[in-house]
Design a protein around this motif. Sequence first.
Motif, PDB file in Angstrom:
ATOM      1  N   TYR A   1      17.569  -3.923   5.636  1.00 11.77           N
ATOM      2  CA  TYR A   1      16.486  -3.296   5.530  1.00 11.77           C
ATOM      3  C   TYR A   1      15.933  -2.439   5.665  1.00 11.77           C
ATOM      4  CZ  TYR A   1      12.477  -1.639   2.830  1.00 11.77           C
ATOM      5  OH  TYR A   1      11.235  -0.454   2.357  1.00 11.77           O
ATOM      6  N   PHE A   2      15.260  -3.001   7.292  1.00  6.94           N
ATOM      7  CA  PHE A   2      15.175  -2.597   8.779  1.00  6.94           C
ATOM      8  C   PHE A   2      16.193  -2.580   9.390  1.00  6.94           C
ATOM      9  CE2 PHE A   2      11.237  -5.960   7.251  1.00  6.94           C
ATOM     10  CZ  PHE A   2      10.320  -4.641   6.565  1.00  6.94           C
ATOM     11  N   SER A   3      17.190  -2.311   9.312  1.00  5.09           N
ATOM     12  CA  SER A   3      18.151  -2.030  10.338  1.00  5.09           C
ATOM     13  C   SER A   3      18.615  -0.328   9.777  1.00  5.09           C
ATOM     14  CB  SER A   3      18.956  -2.573  10.011  1.00  5.09           C
ATOM     15  OG  SER A   3      20.657  -2.134   9.757  1.00  5.09           O
ATOM     16  N   GLU A   4      19.254   0.028  11.037  1.00  3.37           N
ATOM     17  CA  GLU A   4      19.534   1.598  11.239  1.00  3.37           C
ATOM     18  C   GLU A   4      20.679   1.289  10.419  1.00  3.37           C
ATOM     19  OE1 GLU A   4      18.875   4.245  12.779  1.00  3.37           O
ATOM     20  OE2 GLU A   4      17.407   2.866  13.456  1.00  3.37           O
ATOM     21  N   ALA A   5      21.212   2.743  10.041  1.00  7.19           N
ATOM     22  CA  ALA A   5      22.479   2.947   8.440  1.00  7.19           C
ATOM     23  C   ALA A   5      23.979   2.132   8.801  1.00  7.19           C
ATOM     24  CB  ALA A   5      22.522   4.131   7.618  1.00  7.19           C
ATOM     25  N   GLU A   6      24.069   2.564  10.189  1.00  7.86           N
ATOM     26  CA  GLU A   6      25.546   1.769  10.982  1.00  7.86           C
ATOM     27  C   GLU A   6      25.798   0.498  10.588  1.00  7.86           C
ATOM     28  OE1 GLU A   6      28.563   2.924  14.117  1.00  7.86           O
ATOM     29  OE2 GLU A   6      27.162   4.951  13.059  1.00  7.86           O
ATOM     30  N   PRO A   7      25.101  -0.223  11.630  1.00  8.06           N
ATOM     31  CA  PRO A   7      25.258  -2.181  11.662  1.00  8.06           C
ATOM     32  C   PRO A   7      24.858  -2.297   9.830  1.00  8.06           C
ATOM     33  CG  PRO A   7      23.328  -0.706  12.846  1.00  8.06           C
ATOM     34  CD  PRO A   7      23.785  -0.019  11.989  1.00  8.06           C
ATOM     35  N   ALA A   8      23.776  -1.722   9.174  1.00  3.71           N
ATOM     36  CA  ALA A   8      23.695  -2.445   8.295  1.00  3.71           C
ATOM     37  C   ALA A   8      25.213  -2.242   6.596  1.00  3.71           C
ATOM     38  CB  ALA A   8      22.803  -1.601   6.746  1.00  3.71           C
ATOM     39  N   VAL A   9      25.157  -0.744   6.883  1.00  2.00           N
ATOM     40  CA  VAL A   9      26.829  -0.719   5.920  1.00  2.00           C
ATOM     41  C   VAL A   9      27.787  -1.985   7.080  1.00  2.00           C
ATOM     42  CG1 VAL A   9      28.681   0.058   5.950  1.00  2.00           C
ATOM     43  CG2 VAL A   9      26.450   1.436   5.632  1.00  2.00           C
ATOM     44  N   GLU A  10      27.873  -1.911   8.254  1.00  2.00           N
ATOM     45  CA  GLU A  10      29.311  -2.759   8.651  1.00  2.00           C
ATOM     46  C   GLU A  10      28.260  -3.824   8.599  1.00  2.00           C
ATOM     47  OE1 GLU A  10      30.745  -4.646  13.296  1.00  2.00           O
ATOM     48  OE2 GLU A  10      28.951  -2.891  12.821  1.00  2.00           O
ATOM     49  N   ALA A  11      27.039  -4.803   8.306  1.00  2.00           N
ATOM     50  CA  ALA A  11      26.798  -5.548   8.104  1.00  2.00           C
ATOM     51  C   ALA A  11      27.605  -5.813   6.335  1.00  2.00           C
ATOM     52  CB  ALA A  11      25.414  -6.075   8.304  1.00  2.00           C
ATOM     53  N   TYR A  12      27.499  -4.981   5.641  1.00  2.00           N
ATOM     54  CA  TYR A  12      27.355  -5.282   4.204  1.00  2.00           C
ATOM     55  C   TYR A  12      28.715  -5.397   3.619  1.00  2.00           C
ATOM     56  CZ  TYR A  12      27.924  -4.110  -0.293  1.00  2.00           C
ATOM     57  OH  TYR A  12      27.467  -4.182  -1.664  1.00  2.00           O
ATOM     58  N   PHE A  13      29.809  -4.473   4.690  1.00  2.00           N
ATOM     59  CA  PHE A  13      31.011  -4.852   5.041  1.00  2.00           C
ATOM     60  C   PHE A  13      31.680  -6.250   4.413  1.00  2.00           C
ATOM     61  CE2 PHE A  13      31.548  -0.487   4.530  1.00  2.00           C
ATOM     62  CZ  PHE A  13      31.805  -0.204   3.409  1.00  2.00           C
ATOM     63  N   TRP A  14      30.595  -6.742   6.324  1.00  5.71           N
ATOM     64  CA  TRP A  14      31.426  -8.577   6.522  1.00  5.71           C
ATOM     65  C   TRP A  14      31.136  -9.495   5.449  1.00  5.71           C
ATOM     66  CZ3 TRP A  14      29.894 -13.125   6.794  1.00  5.71           C
ATOM     67  CH2 TRP A  14      30.653 -14.121   7.936  1.00  5.71           C
ATOM     68  N   MET A  15      29.860  -8.729   4.883  1.00  8.63           N
ATOM     69  CA  MET A  15      29.434  -9.838   3.797  1.00  8.63           C
ATOM     70  C   MET A  15      30.367 -10.010   2.614  1.00  8.63           C
ATOM     71  SD  MET A  15      27.199 -11.985   4.105  1.00  8.63           S
ATOM     72  CE  MET A  15      27.039 -11.905   1.876  1.00  8.63           C
ATOM     73  N   ILE A  16      30.941  -8.631   2.359  1.00 12.53           N
ATOM     74  CA  ILE A  16      32.470  -8.715   1.572  1.00 12.53           C
ATOM     75  C   ILE A  16      33.784  -9.151   1.443  1.00 12.53           C
ATOM     76  CG2 ILE A  16      33.816  -7.352   0.415  1.00 12.53           C
ATOM     77  CD1 ILE A  16      31.858  -4.973  -0.024  1.00 12.53           C
ATOM     78  N   GLY A  17      33.497  -8.678   3.048  1.00 13.11           N
ATOM     79  CA  GLY A  17      34.724 -10.230   3.802  1.00 13.11           C
ATOM     80  C   GLY A  17      36.460  -8.989   3.678  1.00 13.11           C
ATOM     81  N   SER A  18      37.065  -9.254   4.611  1.00 15.28           N
ATOM     82  CA  SER A  18      38.298  -8.474   5.161  1.00 15.28           C
ATOM     83  C   SER A  18      38.902  -9.340   5.236  1.00 15.28           C
ATOM     84  CB  SER A  18      37.653  -7.703   5.858  1.00 15.28           C
ATOM     85  OG  SER A  18      39.451  -6.630   6.380  1.00 15.28           O
TER      86      SER A  18
END
Lengths: 270, 362
Positions: free
Chosen positions: B246-263
């Motif tokens: 919530y407090f982060s910039e958009a880009e790392p937040a998206v990256e973290a989100y993708f990490w959560m989904i897993g790949s």
Amino acid sequence: MVKLKVKEVEFSYASVLVLKDICLELAASEMLGVVGPNGAGKSTLLRCIDRILSPQKGCISLDGQDIKKMSRMELAKKVGYIPQSSSQIFPATVFDTVLMGRRPHLSWKSSEEDTEMVLETLRTLNIEDLAMRDINELSGGQQQKVFIACALTQEPDVLLLDEPTSNLDIRHQLEVMDIIKNVVREKNISAIMAIHDLNLGSRYADRILMMNGGKIFAAGTPSSVLTPENIKHVYGVESEVEEKRGKPYIVPIRPVSPKGGGNGGVSYEV
Amino acid sequence: MLRIKYYLEERINKRKVKKTFMSTIGKEDQGKSMASSTEAITAMGTKSAEIKEQYEKFIGRKILFILFSLILIFIIAGIAVTLGAYSLTVTEVYSKIFHGLFQSEVHSIILHDTFPSIFNKPDVAQEVWVIWEIRLPRILMGILAGIGLAIAGTMMQGILRNPLASPFTLGVSSGAGFGAALAIILSAGFVAGEYLVVGNAFFFALIPTFIILGLTRYKRATPETMILAGIALFYIFSGLMALLMYFSEAEPAVEAYFWMIGSLGRASWDNLLPASIMLVGCVIPLMWKSWDVNVMGAGDERAKSLGVNVERTRIFIMIIASLLTAGIICFTGCIGFIGLVTYLLGGPLFFYLLARKRKEYW
């Protein structure tokens, strides 16, 4: 010959004393029935003997060896314990459940000999037909037989049974008790069973231990222990005891206020 | 009278048993088991032999299923390699993989990946590069992850005697997710440099387990308390991660989100190595304890009376299973979705040893 010796055992949960000054001796091939009201400490006593609970005081020895000094595996080779019917069992076939009894004797893999032993036990208990059924599909009586089979493949010297006949119909009660009686005699096993049904206890046990409030109230032959006075004192129940087929037969009549005020100690569900 | 009744009861039981068998074995055994039931009345020995045969068949079916799954993995892996931007045919893939096993250029791809400072990037044909450098590591990682997560999940279910238990419900994956998010968004963590995200995910994955084990020192470690604690931790770490995002910039937040989904996209030969070491290192002790876990399925008291040190085994398995999960998801991310599929692929391998008695899995 003394197989099992329990000396001055004391056990408490937190600060509540559940067992106090328990002494008993069990001979080989003897069947001891432990009776007493709910919370008298019957189950706790059995758990202490199998070291599922460790008594704070006293000593329990098996063939002269202190069980505290034995490893769990060593103890498991000598003592089999059948708890009260368990609520939740992970699905497994009857065959595999009985095979579990071999655990103390195995290192990693079960051998042909273990399989043979399971088959033989299933045959002894006449439950071969159930072999490939799921344990959870069986009725209470059938499950109890399976757990007895499991404990027998463990090849114990002492068998501890906690209410082996609870929840069973009269036919299964008799079958289960007969099985226990037979193995005790044939395989030279000693058995201690906690039992609520005084008449079953009187009929099958060689000796009766009557507990009340964590203490031994009386011990001896069924006819010397199961008297109207003792039953009135311990259970607060007026009863008539007749002799039927050489054993005392208890006919409970009505609850009365127990003599000597209260049932003499803590009454905790244990 | 009683005898007749008992006989009837026996007959009914027998029929029930037969019925369950027929549904699983099929029609071919119908005649056989009918014939054998009459034999059983006359001779007792044949009955034992019959049970033994049924039991062996029961085990045999499981082995067969495992072999079948192995073949299926092999086929699916081959097909999976053909999918993607660079088009390849199935036969091409298998032949390239097979020949690659003996080609030194291919070996140098792996070596270059693992030790980039020592070995130079080899010059190979494009399709070989696509297969060996990009697609194969991902597929192998997928298989490893499936094996690892399946074993960890089954073991946890076994010791907690609850089908709800898994690395996900015990908070392991959300711990890893929080660790990774911390690394991605704040660049803070246990390890510096290249392995920041991986290292952080690994250590944070272990935190929930140690909190659960710590709690069990103060309160009796019943399976229920452990699962409830795991679920609570799952929510705490998910919440913390949401806060970070919530407090982060958009880009790392998206990256973290993708990490959560897993790949599996980050898979390469150099992280396959530690992942497989983790897998082997954890599976061996877990296998060694498989009997104890099976016995614990019948209840704590019963397991204790059969000589199992229940508390110690439970803690031991919890730690090893969490290590195993952490060692995998730190490379793949919280691979919940893919993990679900690979469970089915990799799972049967160990079900044989571990849960070979669990009929309902089959």
